[in-house]
Design an enzyme around this catalytic site. Structure first.
Site, PDB file in Angstrom:
ATOM      1  N   GLY A   7      -7.967 -25.524  -1.744  1.00  0.00           N
ATOM      2  CA  GLY A   7      -8.121 -26.503  -0.676  1.00  0.00           C
ATOM      3  C   GLY A   7      -6.793 -27.149  -0.355  1.00  0.00           C
ATOM      4  O   GLY A   7      -5.831 -27.034  -1.115  1.00  0.00           O
ATOM      5  N   ALA A   9      -4.475 -30.640   0.800  1.00  0.00           N
ATOM      6  CA  ALA A   9      -4.310 -31.986   0.240  1.00  0.00           C
ATOM      7  C   ALA A   9      -5.495 -32.854   0.653  1.00  0.00           C
ATOM      8  O   ALA A   9      -5.918 -32.835   1.813  1.00  0.00           O
ATOM      9  CB  ALA A   9      -3.014 -32.604   0.742  1.00  0.00           C
ATOM     10  N   LYS A  13     -11.132 -30.762  -3.211  1.00  0.00           N
ATOM     11  CA  LYS A  13     -11.167 -29.623  -4.136  1.00  0.00           C
ATOM     12  C   LYS A  13     -11.232 -30.062  -5.591  1.00  0.00           C
ATOM     13  O   LYS A  13     -11.980 -29.489  -6.385  1.00  0.00           O
ATOM     14  CB  LYS A  13      -9.988 -28.680  -3.904  1.00  0.00           C
ATOM     15  CG  LYS A  13      -8.614 -29.268  -4.208  1.00  0.00           C
ATOM     16  CD  LYS A  13      -7.512 -28.306  -3.816  1.00  0.00           C
ATOM     17  CE  LYS A  13      -6.142 -28.899  -4.051  1.00  0.00           C
ATOM     18  NZ  LYS A  13      -5.808 -30.004  -3.156  1.00  0.00           N
ATOM     19  N   ALA A  32      -4.035 -30.462 -17.922  1.00  0.00           N
ATOM     20  CA  ALA A  32      -3.245 -31.237 -16.968  1.00  0.00           C
ATOM     21  C   ALA A  32      -1.839 -30.643 -16.854  1.00  0.00           C
ATOM     22  O   ALA A  32      -1.156 -30.478 -17.855  1.00  0.00           O
ATOM     23  CB  ALA A  32      -3.171 -32.687 -17.417  1.00  0.00           C
ATOM     24  N   HIS A  48      -5.924 -41.440 -15.458  1.00  0.00           N
ATOM     25  CA  HIS A  48      -6.753 -40.245 -15.321  1.00  0.00           C
ATOM     26  C   HIS A  48      -7.344 -39.804 -16.662  1.00  0.00           C
ATOM     27  O   HIS A  48      -8.486 -39.342 -16.721  1.00  0.00           O
ATOM     28  CB  HIS A  48      -5.969 -39.110 -14.670  1.00  0.00           C
ATOM     29  CG  HIS A  48      -5.737 -39.338 -13.214  1.00  0.00           C
ATOM     30  ND1 HIS A  48      -4.524 -39.122 -12.611  1.00  0.00           N
ATOM     31  CD2 HIS A  48      -6.565 -39.767 -12.237  1.00  0.00           C
ATOM     32  CE1 HIS A  48      -4.613 -39.411 -11.331  1.00  0.00           C
ATOM     33  NE2 HIS A  48      -5.837 -39.804 -11.076  1.00  0.00           N
ATOM     34  N   GLU A  61      -2.294 -31.477 -22.299  1.00  0.00           N
ATOM     35  CA  GLU A  61      -1.158 -31.448 -21.379  1.00  0.00           C
ATOM     36  C   GLU A  61      -0.525 -30.060 -21.428  1.00  0.00           C
ATOM     37  O   GLU A  61      -0.198 -29.558 -22.501  1.00  0.00           O
ATOM     38  CB  GLU A  61      -0.130 -32.507 -21.763  1.00  0.00           C
ATOM     39  CG  GLU A  61      -0.669 -33.931 -21.815  1.00  0.00           C
ATOM     40  CD  GLU A  61      -1.136 -34.476 -20.479  1.00  0.00           C
ATOM     41  OE1 GLU A  61      -0.665 -34.016 -19.425  1.00  0.00           O
ATOM     42  OE2 GLU A  61      -1.988 -35.380 -20.497  1.00  0.00           O
TER      43      GLU A  61
END
Length: 173
Positions: A7, A9, A13, A32, A48, A61
């Site tokens: 998708g 910006a 999505k 992430a 987040h 991460e």
């Protein structure tokens, strides 16, 4: 099952991909890819992490070298997102450089083998024009290579437009 969610910006999505994960059982992993450059980035990451923890995600991460990620146990993983990962691998001195696409695809294969479900979020490329400054074409071509190869391998490919999922391959589960 491997699902690619594409998708533009602010298309919705990421929210859609997360909703797919929440339909699956535990464990849930959030991979992430954002690199933390400053205090503002660190604060965003922490915000987040807390939001995902409330949804029973374990955050890992992985801004570089996806092939080194080892999930503690099988479950569902959400990789957010290929755009960041591609930029990191291309431009970070510790990244794969011109071999970024190949390294990312190898990492995705390794990750898919560790999961019951792998949901990958990526950005659309080449829908915004064709005349880009500087090294942008190099980035777009690398991301397009990853998107195309992953779409060929995926069980489902969905594009989210204005929050509405449109399936190009597979069906909504």
């Amino acid at each position: 099952m491997l699902t690619l969610v594409l998708g533009g910006a602010a298309s919705g999505k990421s929210e859609y991909a997360e909703a797919l994960v929440l339909r699956c059982g535990l464990p849930r992993y959030y991979l992430a890819t954002m690199q933390v450059w400053d205090a503002e980035c660190a604060a965003r990451v922490e915000k987040h992490r807390k939001m995902r923890a409330a949804k029973q995600f374990e955050t890992l991460e992985c801004p570089l070298h996806l092939e080194t990620v080892h999930l503690p146990r099988r479950g569902t993983a959400l990789l957010e997102d290929l755009g960041n990962l591609t930029a990191n691998e291309l431009y970070d001195p510790a990244g794969a450089g011109d071999a970024a696409a190949e390294h990312i695809l190898q990492g995705l294969e390794s990750l898919a083998a560790q999961c019951e479900n792998l949901i990958v979020v990526s950005n659309e490329v080449f829908s915004g024009g064709a005349d880009y400054a500087g090294d942008t074409d190099r980035y777009l071509l690398a991301l397009a290579r990853v998107n195309n190869a992953l779409a060929a391998r995926a069980d489902a490919v969905v594009r989210v437009v204005c929050g509405v999922p449109v399936y190009y391959k597979g069906v909504e589960k």
